[in-house]
Enzyme design. Structure first.
Site, mmCIF file in Angstrom:
data_model
loop_
_atom_site.group_PDB
_atom_site.id
_atom_site.type_symbol
_atom_site.label_atom_id
_atom_site.label_comp_id
_atom_site.label_asym_id
_atom_site.label_seq_id
_atom_site.Cartn_x
_atom_site.Cartn_y
_atom_site.Cartn_z
ATOM 1 N N GLY A 191 0.731 -1.292 -0.214
ATOM 2 C CA GLY A 191 -0.023 -0.235 -0.029
ATOM 3 C C GLY A 191 0.803 1.291 -0.107
ATOM 4 O O GLY A 191 0.229 2.390 0.183
ATOM 5 N N THR B 178 1.888 4.469 -1.175
ATOM 6 C CA THR B 178 1.890 5.203 -2.556
ATOM 7 C C THR B 178 2.590 6.558 -2.803
ATOM 8 O O THR B 178 2.485 6.895 -3.824
ATOM 9 C CB THR B 178 0.130 5.842 -2.214
ATOM 10 O OG1 THR B 178 0.325 6.609 -0.957
ATOM 11 C CG2 THR B 178 -0.920 4.962 -2.046
ATOM 12 N N HIS C 111 8.886 7.747 -1.256
ATOM 13 C CA HIS C 111 9.874 8.274 -0.358
ATOM 14 C C HIS C 111 9.399 7.782 0.977
ATOM 15 O O HIS C 111 8.428 7.820 1.571
ATOM 16 C CB HIS C 111 9.574 9.961 -0.579
ATOM 17 C CG HIS C 111 10.577 10.634 0.481
ATOM 18 N ND1 HIS C 111 11.353 11.548 -0.004
ATOM 19 C CD2 HIS C 111 11.026 10.579 1.676
ATOM 20 C CE1 HIS C 111 11.992 12.102 0.881
ATOM 21 N NE2 HIS C 111 11.716 11.577 1.944
ATOM 22 N N HIS D 195 8.723 6.485 4.357
ATOM 23 C CA HIS D 195 8.036 7.186 5.656
ATOM 24 C C HIS D 195 7.536 6.361 6.634
ATOM 25 O O HIS D 195 7.332 5.302 6.329
ATOM 26 C CB HIS D 195 7.019 8.252 4.784
ATOM 27 C CG HIS D 195 6.189 7.442 4.113
ATOM 28 N ND1 HIS D 195 6.126 7.345 3.003
ATOM 29 C CD2 HIS D 195 4.820 7.043 4.429
ATOM 30 C CE1 HIS D 195 5.276 6.601 2.143
ATOM 31 N NE2 HIS D 195 4.262 6.488 3.303
HETATM 32 P P1 5GP Z 1 1.536 5.394 2.144
HETATM 33 O O1 5GP Z 1 0.248 4.915 1.461
HETATM 34 O O2 5GP Z 1 2.496 5.790 1.094
HETATM 35 O O3 5GP Z 1 2.019 4.611 3.188
HETATM 36 O O4 5GP Z 1 1.448 6.830 2.737
HETATM 37 C C1 5GP Z 1 1.402 7.809 2.277
HETATM 38 C C2 5GP Z 1 0.492 8.890 2.992
HETATM 39 O O5 5GP Z 1 0.937 10.150 2.675
HETATM 40 C C3 5GP Z 1 -1.079 8.637 3.087
HETATM 41 O O6 5GP Z 1 -1.344 8.422 4.554
HETATM 42 C C4 5GP Z 1 -1.453 9.833 2.512
HETATM 43 O O7 5GP Z 1 -2.859 10.333 3.228
HETATM 44 C C5 5GP Z 1 -0.478 10.921 2.875
HETATM 45 N N1 5GP Z 1 -0.436 12.105 1.845
HETATM 46 C C6 5GP Z 1 -0.501 11.964 0.523
HETATM 47 N N2 5GP Z 1 -0.231 13.164 -0.217
HETATM 48 C C7 5GP Z 1 -0.233 14.073 0.966
HETATM 49 C C8 5GP Z 1 0.147 15.433 1.136
HETATM 50 O O8 5GP Z 1 0.169 16.239 -0.016
HETATM 51 N N3 5GP Z 1 0.172 16.112 2.332
HETATM 52 C C9 5GP Z 1 0.110 15.240 3.527
HETATM 53 N N4 5GP Z 1 0.226 15.861 4.710
HETATM 54 N N5 5GP Z 1 0.169 13.712 3.407
HETATM 55 C C10 5GP Z 1 -0.310 13.474 2.131
HETATM 56 ZN ZN ZN Z 2 11.673 12.143 -2.207
#
Ligand code: 5GP
Ligand code: ZN
Length: 117
Positions: A90, A92, A95, A97
């Site tokens: 999951g 998305t 980078h 995090h």
């Molecule tokens: P992943 O799904 O990659 O583990 O987590 C990415 C997270 O980044 C998601 O929980 C999503 O809500 C958050 N996210 C995506 N775009 C932005 C943004 O522009 N600003 C902030 N503060 N969070 C974001």
């Molecule tokens: Zn980056």
């Protein structure tokens, strides 16, 4: 580099910062799934856990040094740290995090992972 989180680090895209030091940036997730939902990221573009190595692991150590400070500032003692690596997990934003989730009693198990079979 066209990376959302690199743009958040350099201020091109606004965010609600909760912590910053030389190595680490942390900000509120835009779509929180818990009362506290922060994202803690290295100030160096590392795509995901698969790209962590002896040259950049200092950033990961600094992230884990920052997490207790962030949790304390957020007023939580108990929290969950999650890092999704790759599409099936999951991830998305490519980078590295760490989601820091807290402020609610959380379950555990297949359901919490969204597992369907
Ligand atoms: P992943 O799904 O990659 O583990 O987590 C990415 C997270 O980044 C998601 O929980 C999503 O809500 C958050 N996210 C995506 N775009 C932005 C943004 O522009 N600003 C902030 N503060 N969070 C974001
Ligand atoms: Zn980056």
């Amino acid at each position: 580099m066209d990376c959302l989180f690199c743009k958040i680090i350099n201020g091109e895209i606004p965010s609600t910062k909760v912590y910053e030091d030389e190595f680490v940036f942390a900000f509120k997730d835009i779509a929180p799934i818990a009362p506290v939902h922060d994202l803690v990221i290295p100030k160096k573009h590392i795509c995901c856990a698969n790209e962590v190595d002896s040259d950049n692991s200092e950033y990961v150590a600094k992230i884990f040094e920052a997490v207790p400070k962030i949790a304390k500032a957020e007023g939580i003692e108990s929290y969950r740290i999650i890092s999704n690596c790759g599409d099936d997990a999951g991830q998305t934003v490519k980078h590295l995090h760490f989601h820091v989730l807290g402020g609610v009693k959380m379950g555990w198990g297949a359901e919490s992972l969204g597992k369907t079979e």
